[in-house]
Design an enzyme around this catalytic site. Structure first.
Site: not given
Length: 377
Positions: A97, A110, A117, A124, A345
């Protein structure tokens, strides 16, 4: 640059120096690399036949042995606040994304650096999807190329994108060899020509890679801190167990000195209700960062399904900000953008074929936390 003989080289991710080296092997002069960089990144041309100032002989060889493969858009979605999110499909079935955030006189893109990850930060959403692989340089810079082509330039500006932040999916310094050429392209005057202050790399604290970074680029640095002491950061940002706060801050000082970055470091701090948002945390943070040039960016937690944390009250966020400002720090609160399209975020998830066997981690964490106030500390 090793490759199978049947696989074309994707020139989209090649830095200027990498193109110089490739073309030198073909007996081509250095200026040909500059021509190619301008065609691909400034003009957005990916058809070699349209590169009219490149010799026909070279264009024919480029077409035989290389390609310019750009990202495939799986989804493009606009938020009510003007934020745009793209889901980009990768050839292996994964998806990443990318988010564009317009605000005032700037437009911030961004971008992602990995598929998922591996660092497992508990607050997150991206981390909870697991990890599959690193992105290539072409897949990283391709996000910038795409946004430059898709977004119309606002009135009075040459382009919509004025800033790029490597704050999307993934830990950039865990993909060092692909991230560095992409950063070099962003700041190359013959490519995107962004100043070093307008390209920001965000890291959770891979100290050895951070110490190498200044040898290759001098982009702005952001550090995902999120806690003022090791005990709490060990829980929220597990990489801290390997590279604790003192080591990380020493590395930050070295980077600022090596790059002559007068603006210093941006310290990112996600505020979690009842976990790291209390007055004592603000006081400890103020003491911790004393003497390091930079600023603090407070990010109220953006919830996602299954998260064991809550968003703090607005009054607590403002009180935390005032305490840091009173201590002499430039402190801002990041305004939530794009949450109606899950583009805020910490909310980016993409589509990750997880190789980390982490599917039950969030369930276990939620079970471990007290259900009254969900405190970690």
């Amino acid at each position: 640059m090793a490759r199978a003989s049947s696989t074309p080289l994707n020139l989209l991710g090649y830095s200027h120096q990498q193109l110089v080296e490739l073309l030198a092997q073909w007996g081509e002069p250095r200026f040909r690399a500059t021509q190619l960089i301008k065609w691909i990144h400034q003009r957005g041309v990916i058809d070699f036949d349209q590169m009219t100032d490149v010799s026909r002989k070279l264009r024919e060889r480029l077409a035989r042995e290389t390609e310019i493969q750009v990202p495939e858009i799986g989804l493009e979605k606009a938020s009510s606040d003007g934020t745009v999110k793209w889901v980009l499909r990768l050839p292996d079935g994964n998806a990443i994304e990318t988010v564009f955030i317009p605000e005032g006189g700037r437009g911030t893109l961004c971008i992602s650096s990995q598929v998922g990850c591996a660092l497992d930060c508990t607050f997150c959403s991206t981390a909870q999807q697991g990890f599959n692989r690193n992105l290539t340089s072409a897949e990283i810079i391709g996000q910038v190329w795409l946004a430059m082509q898709r977004l119309p330039a606002p009135e009075g500006r040459k382009r919509a994108v004025s800033n790029v932040v490597l704050m999307g999916m993934g830990e950039p310094l865990a993909n060092f060899d692909a991230v560095v050429p992409a950063c070099q392209l962003m700041t190359d005057d013959n490519a995107y020509g962004l100043s070093r202050r307008r390209v920001t790399l965000s890291t959770s604290g891979l100290v050895p890679a951070l110490d190498r970074l200044s040898e290759h680029t001098d982009v702005a640095l952001a550090v995902s801190l999120h806690a003022p002491n090791d005990a709490l950061r060990d829980r929220l940002v597990p990489i801290n167990r390997k590279y604790p706060i003192a080591q990380l801050l020493d590395s930050c000082r070295r980077y600022v000195e090596a790059t002559d970055a007068h603006s210093g470091v941006t310290f990112e701090y996600v505020l979690l209700a009842g976990v790291n948002d209390q007055p004592e945390h603000a006081n400890e943070l103020a003491g911790l960062l004393r003497g390091i040039p930079g600023k603090i960016n407070l990010i109220p937690f953006n919830p996602f399904p299954g998260a064991p944390f809550d968003r703090p009250q607005e009054a607590d966020v403002l009180a935390f900000e005032r305490r840091l400002q009173k201590a002499g720090y430039v402190t801002t609160v990041r305004r939530t953008r794009g949450d109606d399209i899950d583009a805020a975020c910490g909310q980016l998830v993409g589509q990750v074929e997880d190789r980390t066997n982490r599917g039950m981690r969030m369930f276990r964490l939620h079970a471990e936390l007290p259900q009254t106030d969900r405190r970690v500390s």
